[in-house]
Design a protein around this motif. Structure first.
Motif, PDB file in Angstrom:
ATOM      1  N   GLU A 195     -24.360  -8.013   0.692  1.00  0.00           N
ATOM      2  CA  GLU A 195     -24.002  -9.284   0.067  1.00  0.00           C
ATOM      3  C   GLU A 195     -25.014  -9.618  -1.024  1.00  0.00           C
ATOM      4  O   GLU A 195     -26.189  -9.258  -0.921  1.00  0.00           O
ATOM      5  N   THR A 196     -24.563 -10.287  -2.063  1.00  0.00           N
ATOM      6  CA  THR A 196     -25.461 -10.701  -3.143  1.00  0.00           C
ATOM      7  C   THR A 196     -25.617 -12.223  -3.122  1.00  0.00           C
ATOM      8  O   THR A 196     -24.971 -12.915  -2.327  1.00  0.00           O
ATOM      9  N   HIS A 197     -26.441 -12.723  -4.027  1.00  0.00           N
ATOM     10  CA  HIS A 197     -26.629 -14.177  -4.107  1.00  0.00           C
ATOM     11  C   HIS A 197     -25.422 -14.863  -4.734  1.00  0.00           C
ATOM     12  O   HIS A 197     -25.326 -16.093  -4.723  1.00  0.00           O
ATOM     13  N   ILE A 198     -24.489 -14.072  -5.298  1.00  0.00           N
ATOM     14  CA  ILE A 198     -23.276 -14.641  -5.901  1.00  0.00           C
ATOM     15  C   ILE A 198     -22.174 -14.669  -4.848  1.00  0.00           C
ATOM     16  O   ILE A 198     -21.827 -13.623  -4.280  1.00  0.00           O
ATOM     17  N   ARG A 199     -21.646 -15.826  -4.597  1.00  0.00           N
ATOM     18  CA  ARG A 199     -20.607 -15.980  -3.576  1.00  0.00           C
ATOM     19  C   ARG A 199     -19.416 -15.076  -3.880  1.00  0.00           C
ATOM     20  O   ARG A 199     -18.976 -14.992  -5.028  1.00  0.00           O
ATOM     21  N   ASN A 200     -18.881 -14.420  -2.897  1.00  0.00           N
ATOM     22  CA  ASN A 200     -17.717 -13.522  -2.983  1.00  0.00           C
ATOM     23  C   ASN A 200     -18.034 -12.158  -3.578  1.00  0.00           C
ATOM     24  O   ASN A 200     -17.143 -11.322  -3.687  1.00  0.00           O
ATOM     25  N   LEU A 201     -19.265 -11.931  -4.012  1.00  0.00           N
ATOM     26  CA  LEU A 201     -19.591 -10.656  -4.659  1.00  0.00           C
ATOM     27  C   LEU A 201     -20.528  -9.823  -3.770  1.00  0.00           C
ATOM     28  O   LEU A 201     -21.635 -10.264  -3.446  1.00  0.00           O
ATOM     29  N   SER A 202     -20.054  -8.635  -3.413  1.00  0.00           N
ATOM     30  CA  SER A 202     -20.872  -7.677  -2.661  1.00  0.00           C
ATOM     31  C   SER A 202     -21.106  -6.439  -3.514  1.00  0.00           C
ATOM     32  O   SER A 202     -20.365  -6.174  -4.464  1.00  0.00           O
ATOM     33  N   VAL A 203     -22.129  -5.701  -3.163  1.00  0.00           N
ATOM     34  CA  VAL A 203     -22.495  -4.497  -3.911  1.00  0.00           C
ATOM     35  C   VAL A 203     -22.733  -3.357  -2.932  1.00  0.00           C
ATOM     36  O   VAL A 203     -23.363  -3.548  -1.888  1.00  0.00           O
ATOM     37  N   MET A 204     -22.194  -2.183  -3.276  1.00  0.00           N
ATOM     38  CA  MET A 204     -22.574  -0.965  -2.570  1.00  0.00           C
ATOM     39  C   MET A 204     -23.481  -0.189  -3.523  1.00  0.00           C
ATOM     40  O   MET A 204     -22.999   0.413  -4.490  1.00  0.00           O
ATOM     41  N   PRO A 205     -24.782  -0.208  -3.293  1.00  0.00           N
ATOM     42  CA  PRO A 205     -25.683   0.512  -4.189  1.00  0.00           C
ATOM     43  C   PRO A 205     -25.478   2.017  -4.072  1.00  0.00           C
ATOM     44  O   PRO A 205     -24.762   2.488  -3.188  1.00  0.00           O
ATOM     45  N   SER A 206     -26.102   2.743  -4.949  1.00  0.00           N
ATOM     46  CA  SER A 206     -25.876   4.191  -5.011  1.00  0.00           C
ATOM     47  C   SER A 206     -26.389   4.915  -3.774  1.00  0.00           C
ATOM     48  O   SER A 206     -25.820   5.937  -3.377  1.00  0.00           O
ATOM     49  N   GLY A 207     -27.473   4.428  -3.205  1.00  0.00           N
ATOM     50  CA  GLY A 207     -28.179   5.217  -2.213  1.00  0.00           C
ATOM     51  C   GLY A 207     -29.054   6.251  -2.911  1.00  0.00           C
ATOM     52  O   GLY A 207     -29.226   6.218  -4.134  1.00  0.00           O
ATOM     53  N   SER A 208     -29.587   7.188  -2.156  1.00  0.00           N
ATOM     54  CA  SER A 208     -30.479   8.194  -2.718  1.00  0.00           C
ATOM     55  C   SER A 208     -29.755   9.054  -3.753  1.00  0.00           C
ATOM     56  O   SER A 208     -28.559   9.339  -3.608  1.00  0.00           O
ATOM     57  N   ILE A 209     -30.467   9.456  -4.783  1.00  0.00           N
ATOM     58  CA  ILE A 209     -29.881  10.297  -5.818  1.00  0.00           C
ATOM     59  C   ILE A 209     -29.676  11.701  -5.262  1.00  0.00           C
ATOM     60  O   ILE A 209     -30.632  12.348  -4.813  1.00  0.00           O
ATOM     61  N   PRO A 210     -28.423  12.190  -5.283  1.00  0.00           N
ATOM     62  CA  PRO A 210     -28.139  13.498  -4.673  1.00  0.00           C
ATOM     63  C   PRO A 210     -28.290  14.626  -5.705  1.00  0.00           C
ATOM     64  O   PRO A 210     -28.263  14.389  -6.914  1.00  0.00           O
ATOM     65  N   PRO A 211     -28.406  15.862  -5.232  1.00  0.00           N
ATOM     66  CA  PRO A 211     -28.457  16.992  -6.169  1.00  0.00           C
ATOM     67  C   PRO A 211     -27.087  17.374  -6.709  1.00  0.00           C
ATOM     68  O   PRO A 211     -26.994  18.133  -7.677  1.00  0.00           O
ATOM     69  N   ASN A 212     -26.014  16.877  -6.067  1.00  0.00           N
ATOM     70  CA  ASN A 212     -24.659  17.284  -6.428  1.00  0.00           C
ATOM     71  C   ASN A 212     -23.729  16.079  -6.557  1.00  0.00           C
ATOM     72  O   ASN A 212     -22.754  15.954  -5.791  1.00  0.00           O
ATOM     73  N   PRO A 213     -23.960  15.174  -7.508  1.00  0.00           N
ATOM     74  CA  PRO A 213     -23.132  13.959  -7.615  1.00  0.00           C
ATOM     75  C   PRO A 213     -21.646  14.255  -7.777  1.00  0.00           C
ATOM     76  O   PRO A 213     -20.807  13.614  -7.128  1.00  0.00           O
ATOM     77  N   SER A 214     -21.300  15.214  -8.621  1.00  0.00           N
ATOM     78  CA  SER A 214     -19.878  15.489  -8.876  1.00  0.00           C
ATOM     79  C   SER A 214     -19.163  15.928  -7.606  1.00  0.00           C
ATOM     80  O   SER A 214     -18.044  15.487  -7.326  1.00  0.00           O
ATOM     81  N   GLU A 215     -19.809  16.783  -6.834  1.00  0.00           N
ATOM     82  CA  GLU A 215     -19.177  17.267  -5.605  1.00  0.00           C
ATOM     83  C   GLU A 215     -18.994  16.133  -4.600  1.00  0.00           C
ATOM     84  O   GLU A 215     -17.973  16.057  -3.907  1.00  0.00           O
ATOM     85  N   LEU A 216     -19.962  15.253  -4.512  1.00  0.00           N
ATOM     86  CA  LEU A 216     -19.833  14.117  -3.589  1.00  0.00           C
ATOM     87  C   LEU A 216     -18.678  13.212  -4.001  1.00  0.00           C
ATOM     88  O   LEU A 216     -17.871  12.789  -3.175  1.00  0.00           O
ATOM     89  N   LEU A 217     -18.590  12.908  -5.298  1.00  0.00           N
ATOM     90  CA  LEU A 217     -17.538  12.004  -5.766  1.00  0.00           C
ATOM     91  C   LEU A 217     -16.149  12.626  -5.636  1.00  0.00           C
ATOM     92  O   LEU A 217     -15.155  11.915  -5.498  1.00  0.00           O
ATOM     93  N   ALA A 218     -16.082  13.949  -5.697  1.00  0.00           N
ATOM     94  CA  ALA A 218     -14.792  14.638  -5.601  1.00  0.00           C
ATOM     95  C   ALA A 218     -14.388  14.927  -4.157  1.00  0.00           C
ATOM     96  O   ALA A 218     -13.317  15.480  -3.917  1.00  0.00           O
ATOM     97  N   SER A 219     -15.196  14.523  -3.221  1.00  0.00           N
ATOM     98  CA  SER A 219     -14.955  14.897  -1.828  1.00  0.00           C
ATOM     99  C   SER A 219     -13.824  14.089  -1.194  1.00  0.00           C
ATOM    100  O   SER A 219     -13.457  13.012  -1.662  1.00  0.00           O
TER     101      SER A 219
END
Length: 234
Positions: free
Chosen positions: A117-141
């Motif tokens: 949750e953020t300080h803005i009402r109704n707005l949530s965020v999913m942060p990236s998490g740790s930077i992976p070595p294979n971003p494209s493969e993760l996003l295509a999974s």
């Protein structure tokens, strides 16, 4: 995976729609929100990706402010930082990045654990998490597809920030999974051929470009910080 830095002030972007909702710039973002709502009349626009042709065109500033504008309209909004190369959402919203998108895709956390949750009402965020070595493969999974299906059930609107289209393949991968794509163009710096190449790259994966936000346009020409036009008018 490499841990990302926590709260770097240099990467923090002010969200003008939250700080000064009565400003002309905030009004421009609300106009953009309204135009996007019309773009979704004939087709659900629940998963909206925001990207640009090249770096430093203002895509992340745009998605942050657009997310706040939707939240102010009483929509439950989730902003996903899917720019796994240079994530900034956790810094902008002053959130922990110890659990985020990459942790869910790796099977180390649930979606609910990664949503903050953020300080803005109704707005949530999913942060990236740790930077992976294979971003494209993760996003295509397959796990990414399942995650998006789950998030559709949890929020009215999911906004997805990705790297620029011409930089890496991540944006094309995500575009094919979304209901629509908003392309942010810096009118002062981007070359015409780069904007056209970005459009063509998105069309190649059959992405639906629902609009183009022109950034850094001259106020004397367009009477505002942003103009907006339907993709068909490109």
């Amino acid at each position: 995976m490499q841990p990302t830095n926590q709260f770097s002030v240099s990467n923090t972007r002010p969200i003008i729609t939250d700080l000064n909702p009565l400003s002309p710039i905030s009004e421009a973002y609300r106009t953009l929100r309204t135009n996007l709502q019309y773009a979704g009349v004939d087709r659900s626009l629940q998963l909206l990706m925001v990207t640009s042709a090249s770096p430093r065109e203002g895509k992340t500033t745009t998605i942050n402010n657009l997310a706040a504008a939707y939240a102010q309209a009483d929509k439950s909004v989730l902003l996903i930082d899917a720019d796994l190369r240079k994530p900034t959402a956790h810094q902008t919203f002053q959130l922990s990045n110890r659990c985020g998108l990459t942790h869910v895709l790796a099977g180390n956390a649930s979606a609910r654990e990664a949503v903050k949750e953020t300080h803005i009402r109704n707005l949530s965020v999913m942060p990236s998490g740790s930077i992976p070595p294979n971003p494209s493969e993760l996003l295509a999974s397959r796990k990414m597809d399942l995650l998006l299906d789950e998030l559709r059930q949890m929020f009215d609107l999911v906004l997805i920030d990705t790297p620029p289209v011409l930089a890496v393949s991540d944006a094309q991968i995500m575009a094919s999974r979304c209901d629509g794509v908003l392309l942010v163009i810096n009118a002062k710096s981007v070359k015409r051929q780069h904007a056209l190449k970005a459009r063509d790259a998105l069309h190649f994966v059959q992405a639906k470009i629902v609009g183009v936000a022109m950034n850094q346009t001259a106020a004397s020409e367009l009477n505002g910080y942003y103009s907006y036009m339907q993709a068909s008018a490109e």
